[in-house]
Design an enzyme around this catalytic site. Structure first.
Site, PDB file in Angstrom:
ATOM      1  N   GLY A 180      -3.508  12.270  27.712  1.00 34.40           N
ATOM      2  CA  GLY A 180      -3.960  11.380  26.641  1.00 34.40           C
ATOM      3  C   GLY A 180      -4.741  12.060  25.530  1.00 34.40           C
ATOM      4  O   GLY A 180      -5.266  11.379  24.669  1.00 34.40           O
TER       5      GLY A 180
ATOM      6  N   LYS B 275      -8.977  19.307  10.068  1.00 34.97           N
ATOM      7  CA  LYS B 275     -10.362  19.608  10.482  1.00 34.97           C
ATOM      8  C   LYS B 275     -10.885  20.845   9.752  1.00 34.97           C
ATOM      9  O   LYS B 275     -12.039  20.894   9.333  1.00 34.97           O
ATOM     10  CB  LYS B 275     -10.413  19.811  11.997  1.00 34.97           C
ATOM     11  CG  LYS B 275     -10.068  18.531  12.767  1.00 34.97           C
ATOM     12  CD  LYS B 275      -9.799  18.815  14.236  1.00 34.97           C
ATOM     13  CE  LYS B 275      -9.418  17.546  15.003  1.00 34.97           C
ATOM     14  NZ  LYS B 275      -8.893  17.804  16.340  1.00 34.97           N
TER      15      LYS B 275
ATOM     16  N   ALA C 283     -33.613   5.566  17.522  1.00 36.61           N
ATOM     17  CA  ALA C 283     -33.309   5.095  16.169  1.00 36.61           C
ATOM     18  C   ALA C 283     -34.442   4.252  15.583  1.00 36.61           C
ATOM     19  O   ALA C 283     -34.551   4.111  14.368  1.00 36.61           O
ATOM     20  CB  ALA C 283     -32.022   4.275  16.185  1.00 36.61           C
TER      21      ALA C 283
HETATM   22  N1  HSE Z   1      -5.347  15.342  19.297  1.00 39.92           N
HETATM   23  C1  HSE Z   1      -6.569  16.010  19.037  1.00 39.92           C
HETATM   24  C2  HSE Z   1      -6.638  17.228  19.942  1.00 39.92           C
HETATM   25  C3  HSE Z   1      -7.794  15.176  19.319  1.00 39.92           C
HETATM   26  O1  HSE Z   1      -5.753  17.466  20.742  1.00 39.92           O
HETATM   27  O2  HSE Z   1      -7.611  17.955  19.831  1.00 39.92           O
HETATM   28  C4  HSE Z   1      -8.303  14.414  18.163  1.00 39.92           C
HETATM   29  O3  HSE Z   1      -8.514  15.208  17.056  1.00 39.92           O
END
Ligand code: HSE
Length: 436
Positions: free
Chosen positions: A187, A205, A33
């Site tokens: 998680g 997304k 950077a």
């Molecule tokens: N919960 C999302 C997934 C991750 O399972 O891809 C974060 O966008």
């Protein structure tokens, strides 16, 4: 040495990952950077998360909004999530002349038009590489690496939770519920797994990807969304028998001056690379008119993979000159005065192959009746099989793959097929894509 001063809001999984990557890779980051990237202040509602941080010289705030008043802060990293407080917080930070880096796809997909406009008006930038496909630098690919191309389509496995569930259902024959529980234990599921399994996380997304690929406004409301909650294990097994795998894909495709924007379970040939993206991994395939087909693969969630993208945005800001940053590389790839509002096609006019499953009375003529309804709509059958679940069952599953046709053709055929007496349940309809 000059320092890029960062205010970090949120010490959840990604916040902690960002803290660690900034600390652990500090030397490497300075070399790249040309500046130190230093977190000088942290906002987190749970103070104990802050006090646990090692080698911590940052100032603490319980209220993230206070970060916007710290004049030395150059960049605010928003990792709080949600879209109510986060929206007000990000807008306030931008208005106070601070760059913003965020992983919050829901926020940007819903309010991005307002947020990017505010950033431009205040001559600051919004970095959001972490918002799509976690550690895969797919936004940089669209914005920079593939910028010479007219993008034809994008297809992505952009939700790790659904991909984990579908992969495990296929590999181990386990139920949807058991696979979901495992994804939550690992998680990578969202706090509210509905966003993952109903397809909304992928839709957020996809809206961002489409905007960057086609230079269109963020059009979240027009994304066709169908999750995986109603997917029966039988579809996974039958698809496999036909040489296909089922993936929950986000697809954005240019059709002349229109767009397709859709998230749904899709059969893809088992031989294609995307079909072999398993577990919680993400992958995005982009077809550009000059480069051809390209594929990007990696971890779409998790502390350090996502932090890798957050910190990359910080390094970009550190490398840039405050003015040039905003004028030379537009956050959404297209110059803001060139962003259009392209028409998004509704599902009846979208063409693809289809997978159809009918539960029928196993008797003479039923197959002829079904195929007659298909041929009346000019739908041509590509593959077929029939499967009795139980020995001596009077019912059977009839599975067909069609050649390409429109959603309208299928809808009309299904309406007629439903009136055949020996068809005993509502048919199952899924789309098939070749990704070629
Ligand atoms: N919960 C999302 C997934 C991750 O399972 O891809 C974060 O966008």
């Amino acid at each position: 040495m000059t320092v890029l001063k960062v205010g970090l809001a949120g010490l959840g999984t990604v916040g902690l990952g960002t803290w660690n990557v900034c600390k652990n890779n500090a030397e490497e980051i300075v070399r790249k950077a040309g500046k130190k990237v230093k977190i000088i202040a942290v906002a987190e509602a749970e103070k104990n998360k802050f006090t646990c941080l090692e080698k911590n010289e940052a100032i603490y705030f319980s209220d993230a909004m206070k970060l916007t008043d710290v004049s030395e802060i150059d960049v605010i990293v928003e990792l709080i999530g949600g879209d109510t407080f986060a929206r007000a917080f990000v807008i306030e930070a931008l208005k106070k002349g601070k760059h913003v880096v965020t992983a919050n796809k829901a926020l940007l997909a819903k309010y991005g038009n307002e947020i990017f406009k505010t950033a431009e008006e205040n001559n600051v930038t919004v970095g959001f590489e972490a918002a799509v496909a976690g550690g895969i630098p797919i936004l940089k690919v669209l914005r920079e690496g593939l910028t010479a191309n007219r993008i034809d389509w994008i297809a992505g496995i952009i939700n790790g939770t659904t991909n984990y569930i579908l992969s495990e259902m296929e590999a181990r024959g386990i139920t949807f519920e058991k696979a979901l529980k495992e994804a939550q234990d690992f998680g990578f599921a969202e706090a509210d797994p509905t966003l993952d399994i109903e397809g909304y996380d992928s839709a957020h997304k996809l809206a961002l990807l489409a905007s960057m690929a086609f230079g269109t406004k963020l059009n979240l409301d027009k994304v066709l969304v169908d999750g995986i909650t109603n997917l029966d294990l039988r579809e996974v097994i039958y698809a496999k028998k036909l040489g296909y795998r089922i993936k929950s894909l986000g697809i954005a495709r240019r059709r002349n001056s229109n767009l397709e924007l859709r998230v749904h379970s899709t059969l893809i040939p088992e031989s294609c690379l995307m079909a072999n993206v398993n577990g919680a991994m993400n992958a995005v395939q982009v077809k550009g008119n000059a480069v051809g087909n390209t594929l990007y693969y990696g971890q779409g969630a998790g502390a350090e993979p996502t932090a890798s993208a957050v910190v990359a945005d910080l390094v970009d800001i550190a490398r840039g000159d405050r003015k040039k940053m905003i004028t030379s590389i537009p956050a959404l790839s297209f110059q803001s005065d060139q962003v259009k509002d392209l028409n998004v096609l509704e599902h009846l006019s979208i063409e693809s192959g289809f997978y159809l499953r009918f539960r029928v009375l196993d008797q003479a003529g039923v197959l002829a009746d079904i195929t007659r309804c298909l041929s009346n709509e000019n739908i041509s059958v590509d593959a077929f099989f029939q499967k009795n679940h139980l020995k001596d069952d009077i019912y059977t599953d009839v599975v067909l793959l069609t050649h390409k046709c429109t959603g309208k053709d299928i809808f009309n055929a299904i309406e007629s097929i439903k009136s055949i007496k020996s068809v005993i349940e509502d048919p199952i309809v899924l789309r098939v894509e070749s990704l070629e």
